[in-house]
Design a protein around this motif. Structure first.
Motif, PDB file in Angstrom:
ATOM      1  N   UNK A 205       0.842  -1.203   0.000  1.00 13.92           N
ATOM      2  CA  UNK A 205       0.000   0.000   0.000  1.00 13.92           C
ATOM      3  C   UNK A 205       0.876   1.251   0.000  1.00 13.92           C
ATOM      4  N   UNK A 206       0.527   2.183  -0.871  1.00 19.37           N
ATOM      5  CA  UNK A 206       1.215   3.462  -0.866  1.00 19.37           C
ATOM      6  C   UNK A 206       0.737   4.293   0.318  1.00 19.37           C
ATOM      7  N   UNK A 207       1.620   5.162   0.802  1.00 23.22           N
ATOM      8  CA  UNK A 207       1.234   6.074   1.879  1.00 23.22           C
ATOM      9  C   UNK A 207       0.208   7.054   1.354  1.00 23.22           C
ATOM     10  N   UNK A 208      -0.684   7.564   2.223  1.00 22.83           N
ATOM     11  CA  UNK A 208      -1.677   8.547   1.778  1.00 22.83           C
ATOM     12  C   UNK A 208      -0.996   9.788   1.228  1.00 22.83           C
ATOM     13  N   UNK A 209      -1.733  10.500   0.387  1.00 25.26           N
ATOM     14  CA  UNK A 209      -1.211  11.747  -0.156  1.00 25.26           C
ATOM     15  C   UNK A 209      -0.925  12.729   0.975  1.00 25.26           C
ATOM     16  N   UNK A 210       0.157  13.455   0.823  1.00 21.02           N
ATOM     17  CA  UNK A 210       0.460  14.536   1.759  1.00 21.02           C
ATOM     18  C   UNK A 210      -0.101  15.839   1.188  1.00 21.02           C
ATOM     19  N   UNK A 211      -0.855  16.576   2.002  1.00 17.26           N
ATOM     20  CA  UNK A 211      -1.406  17.849   1.555  1.00 17.26           C
ATOM     21  C   UNK A 211      -0.354  18.942   1.715  1.00 17.26           C
ATOM     22  N   UNK A 212       0.036  19.523   0.588  1.00 15.10           N
ATOM     23  CA  UNK A 212       1.028  20.592   0.637  1.00 15.10           C
ATOM     24  C   UNK A 212       0.395  21.930   0.996  1.00 15.10           C
ATOM     25  N   UNK A 213      -0.908  22.052   0.721  1.00 16.04           N
ATOM     26  CA  UNK A 213      -1.624  23.293   1.007  1.00 16.04           C
ATOM     27  C   UNK A 213      -2.921  22.953   1.735  1.00 16.04           C
ATOM     28  N   UNK A 214      -3.461  23.876   2.521  1.00 18.31           N
ATOM     29  CA  UNK A 214      -4.782  23.654   3.110  1.00 18.31           C
ATOM     30  C   UNK A 214      -5.828  23.523   2.005  1.00 18.31           C
ATOM     31  N   UNK A 215      -6.783  22.624   2.208  1.00 15.40           N
ATOM     32  CA  UNK A 215      -7.827  22.405   1.203  1.00 15.40           C
ATOM     33  C   UNK A 215      -8.980  23.363   1.473  1.00 15.40           C
ATOM     34  N   UNK A 216      -9.438  24.023   0.426  1.00 19.04           N
ATOM     35  CA  UNK A 216     -10.569  24.944   0.545  1.00 19.04           C
ATOM     36  C   UNK A 216     -11.713  24.465  -0.334  1.00 19.04           C
ATOM     37  N   UNK A 217     -12.918  24.850   0.063  1.00 17.58           N
ATOM     38  CA  UNK A 217     -14.130  24.438  -0.642  1.00 17.58           C
ATOM     39  C   UNK A 217     -15.005  25.662  -0.898  1.00 17.58           C
ATOM     40  N   UNK A 218     -15.852  25.600  -1.922  1.00 15.61           N
ATOM     41  CA  UNK A 218     -16.729  26.738  -2.184  1.00 15.61           C
ATOM     42  C   UNK A 218     -17.696  26.983  -1.022  1.00 15.61           C
ATOM     43  N   UNK A 219     -17.967  28.249  -0.750  1.00 14.31           N
ATOM     44  CA  UNK A 219     -19.063  28.586   0.149  1.00 14.31           C
ATOM     45  C   UNK A 219     -20.369  28.271  -0.564  1.00 14.31           C
TER      46      UNK A 219
END
Length: 770
Positions: free
Chosen positions: A1-15
């Motif tokens: 199993x590959x390691x989970x993706x590392x988030x390089x930036x905070x994830x944002x979502x539409x209001x």
């Protein structure tokens, strides 16, 4: 199993805001502006230009070659090929144009009785792309750069596109945009006018989706979806549209052997309208998915289902006869059972969906959503279950994740599950902490919060005690596509992220209840709502509520298309209600051509169709007394009995197909491209299918027709009823007879599996030869 993706930036979502609903005037205005909104939606983030200082170079990631044409070319682009076939491009960007873009958008979401509309409003777009650096780290490639807004060139959000090998033929990707103002990502790639796109879960109006705009949002299928019907359905918000789907999935496979799926649960859009450029858009600053490489569509389905899971074979007992959909109580079930016994009808189960009692609503008869036996409707239930079991017939019921407050009946000793769930905080809530009540027809209901582990445990116990504990071996696990976007969940997840995941959690709960009860392989359920990983948990799919019509978008035709389309997406064991479900049997509406009810001919043609599908199950529909039923008279009973016998005769062949589904993810009902990928004549076929690889089925889907125009792929095909052989050196269309009782069904000459079925049909005297 590959390691989970590392988030390089905070994830944002539409209001997003939830639009007020229920006002006919607002609905009318929305309908009038819909064509303009559709025109603007698919161009919401426009294509931009690309620039770079990174020179051309190639990278090797496992078996994949990533070819970058960079600063030393006039039109930079990225191309991916696989060592198994370097002439075949797996993924390529448009030379000189951006392949990554982003937007700052807000959403207006309208939820009405399970139907969803999402309108996007663009505040800013970042369509021009700069590639600043490309570097390889082992089996991972990182492409860094910036995006530009043509109106504000000082604002340059950074992005990183990461590619990583998974096995020999799979390439994971993650696109992240690192600016808090960018909340929507878009990925563009090349297509061509002759590329055909299949998949996207269950699609009921279109199997080949090239030229279409496909929203991936779980919702009620709708009533009509573009077919002729009362205009009030549009005003009520329940008509749906051609791409409304209970089980949409962010995945496709093409005739060119290309395939992509997303792991995002947020709403996404696949825009295939442009003949040259395809785009994928996600309501998030982070897009995650996988590119698949296979020589054939079947290869890709096998790779895809390695990830999303595969459906297990149905119980052996189910495969041997009809599932008889009945309502009306113990006496009526026994009466119909007696009539079917006289005809020696093979019966696997009696499905009594009204086991909880019924109420009258504007939709007809609906059930009380308090999941316990109503012994005033089914007196002597345990004796009925016992008697049926002695005849090797199972009993089935109905369940969904909603709960209503049923008035107490003095002659019933029942729990009030609604009260229990509210007292323990097991339902989805509003901001103020009270239950989030969701409108159904003319009543509202609370929805089980599946992110709450205690709520899951409680409801599994309900299934084990009130369903399995009362002798039922199967049930319809209905709904699950209406998780509210503004609901408050125990996990604190946003409804934007969780809405599409809810159907997966619903089927996993049902499956776990069976497993915990020690009934795996014997008990089963069938569900209509689904998403990416539904195949891991579902024991059987069902295509939801079709109209009792011949309609292309929501009648018998849509049932055929939905099953074939779903098969591309891992929904390998699927079926429809024989005769359809929804009727609008109002004499005035029928007189002006917008009302409808089930005809005898439609019922018979649907029986013919479903005899060659995984499950042969009837449904009385929402207005049972207004429709022709299989038990209406001697002729309907005899016809039903005959097709149940034909279905039972195919049991051994279906078992082979279910074993293939469990091992490789292959669908039981197959589009012809799965076995004839090099025949361009099959690419746009939508109203005939293969059952496995050995039977070709072209059902009659229009009233009054006694012939069908069948496309025969190359080979020798034997007409099931007459024994006539159609020999083709190349694929060809030909009109063949298909009178009532003899649908256009053929088998492959020399097929041992098919000839075994034919021999069984002959022994049982079921072939009506002229």
């Amino acid at each position: 199993m590959k390691a989970p993706w590392q988030s390089l930036y905070p994830v944002t979502y539409p209001q997003y805001t939830i639009a007020c609903n229920g006002w006919a005037l607002k609905r009318l205005l929305r309908l009038l502006t819909e064509p303009l909104k559709k025109l603007s939606r698919w161009k919401l983030i426009s294509l931009g230009n690309i620039s770079t200082s990174v020179p051309s170079q190639s990278f090797q990631l496992g078996e994949f070659t990533i070819d970058w044409q960079g600063s030393d070319t006039k039109q930079p682009c990225l191309k991916i090929v696989h060592q198994s076939n370097q002439a075949k491009v797996i993924w390529q960007t448009s030379p000189g144009q951006s392949f990554i873009s982003g937007g700052d958008v807000s959403l207006t979401i309208t939820e009405e009785r399970g139907s969803i509309e999402i309108d996007e409003q663009k505040q800013a777009e970042f369509s021009d792309q700069i590639v600043d650096a490309i570097k390889q780290e082992g089996d991972t490639l990182l492409i860094h750069g910036r995006l530009q807004n043509r109106q504000n060139t000082s604002d340059e959000p950074q992005y990183v596109l990461t590619l990583r090998t998974i096995g020999l033929k799979e390439l994971d990707f993650q696109l992240q945009i690192g600016d808090g103002n960018v909340n929507e990502t878009q990925l563009q790639f090349i297509t061509s006018p002759d590329e055909h796109f299949y998949g996207f879960g269950e699609q009921f109006s279109q199997i080949d989706c090239k030229g279409q705009w496909i929203p991936i949002i779980c919702e009620e299928g709708g009533i009509g979806r573009g077919d002729r019907g009362p205009k009030t359905l549009n005003l009520l918000g329940v008509a749906g549209n051609r791409f409304s789907s209970y089980a949409p999935i962010p995945y496709f496979v093409t005739n060119k052997g290309r395939s992509i799926f997303l792991n995002n649960t947020e709403p996404s859009i696949f825009n295939l309208r442009d003949p040259q450029i395809a785009t994928i858009r996600v309501s998030s600053s982070c897009m995650q998915g996988r590119i698949l490489c296979g020589e054939t569509p079947l290869d890709i389905i096998e790779l895809y289902t390695n990830h999303v899971g595969r459906m297990s074979p149905l119980p052996d007992w189910l495969n041997n006869g009809a599932v008889v959909g009945m309502q009306g109580g113990t006496q009526l079930v026994r009466q119909v059972w007696s009539q079917l016994r006289e005809l020696d009808t093979p019966i696997a189960g009696f499905w009594s969906q009204d086991w909880v009692g019924q109420r009258r609503t504007i939709a007809g008869k609906q059930l009380w959503w308090n999941w316990q036996l109503d012994e005033t409707v089914y007196p002597g239930w345990q004796q009925l279950v016992s008697d049926l079991a002695q005849a090797k017939i199972a009993v089935g019921v109905y369940v969904n994740p909603f709960l209503v407050d049923r008035p107490h009946k003095s002659n019933l000793q029942q729990r009030n599950l609604y009260t229990e769930a509210l007292q323990q905080g097991f339902v989805v809530k509003k901001n103020q902490g009270e239950p989030y009540l969701i409108e159904s027809t003319d009543f509202s209901a609370a929805l089980l919060d599946l992110t709450n582990p205690d709520a899951r445990k409680w409801f599994k116990n309900v299934l084990k005690e009130e369903v399995l504990g009362k002798g039922a071996k199967f049930w319809m696990a209905d709904f699950a596509e209406a998780a509210p976007f503004e609901g408050i969940y125990a996990s604190d997840e946003s409804g934007l992220l969780y809405h599409n995941q809810y159907p997966v959690d619903w089927v996993s709960l049902n499956r776990e209840a069976i497993q915990e009860a020690g009934k795996e392989g014997d008990a089963w359920f069938f569900n209509r709502a689904g998403f990416l990983k539904t195949p891991s948990h579902s024991t059987c799919m069902w295509l939801g509520d079709q109209n009792t019509t011949w309609g292309k978008n929501d009648g018998i035709v849509s049932a055929v298309k939905g099953a074939i389309a779903g098969g591309f997406s891992g929904l390998s064991i699927n079926h429809s209600d024989i005769g359809g479900y929804t009727s609008i049997a109002n004499p005035i509406l029928e007189a002006i051509g917008v009302g409808f009810r089930r005809s005898r001919e439609l019922l018979y043609r649907w029986m013919e169709l479903n005899a060659f599908t995984p499950v042969f199950r009837t449904h009385e529909g929402n207005q049972p007394d207004k429709n022709v039923q299989f038990y209406t008279d001697k002729d309907t009973l005899a016809t039903f009995s005959y097709w149940a016998k034909v279905y039972a005769a195919l049991a051994g062949y279906r078992q082979q197909l279910m074993a293939e589904a469990a091992k490789k993810g292959y669908p039981m009902l197959r589009h012809l491209i799965l076995h004839y990928p090099d025949d361009p004549n099959v690419y746009q076929l939508e109203e005939q299918f293969l059952l496995g690889s050995e039977f070709l089925v072209a059902p009659v889907l229009k009233p009054g027709k006694k012939k069908v125009n069948v496309y025969f792929p190359a080979g020798e095909w034997v007409h099931l009823w007459s024994g006539k052989t159609y020999s083709m050196t190349i694929g060809i269309r030909q009109k063949v007879p298909a009178p009532l009782g003899q649908p256009a069904v053929f088998y492959r000459q020399g097929s041992q599996a098919a000839e075994s079925v034919v021999e069984t049909l002959k022994v049982k005297n079921l072939l009506n030869t002229p």
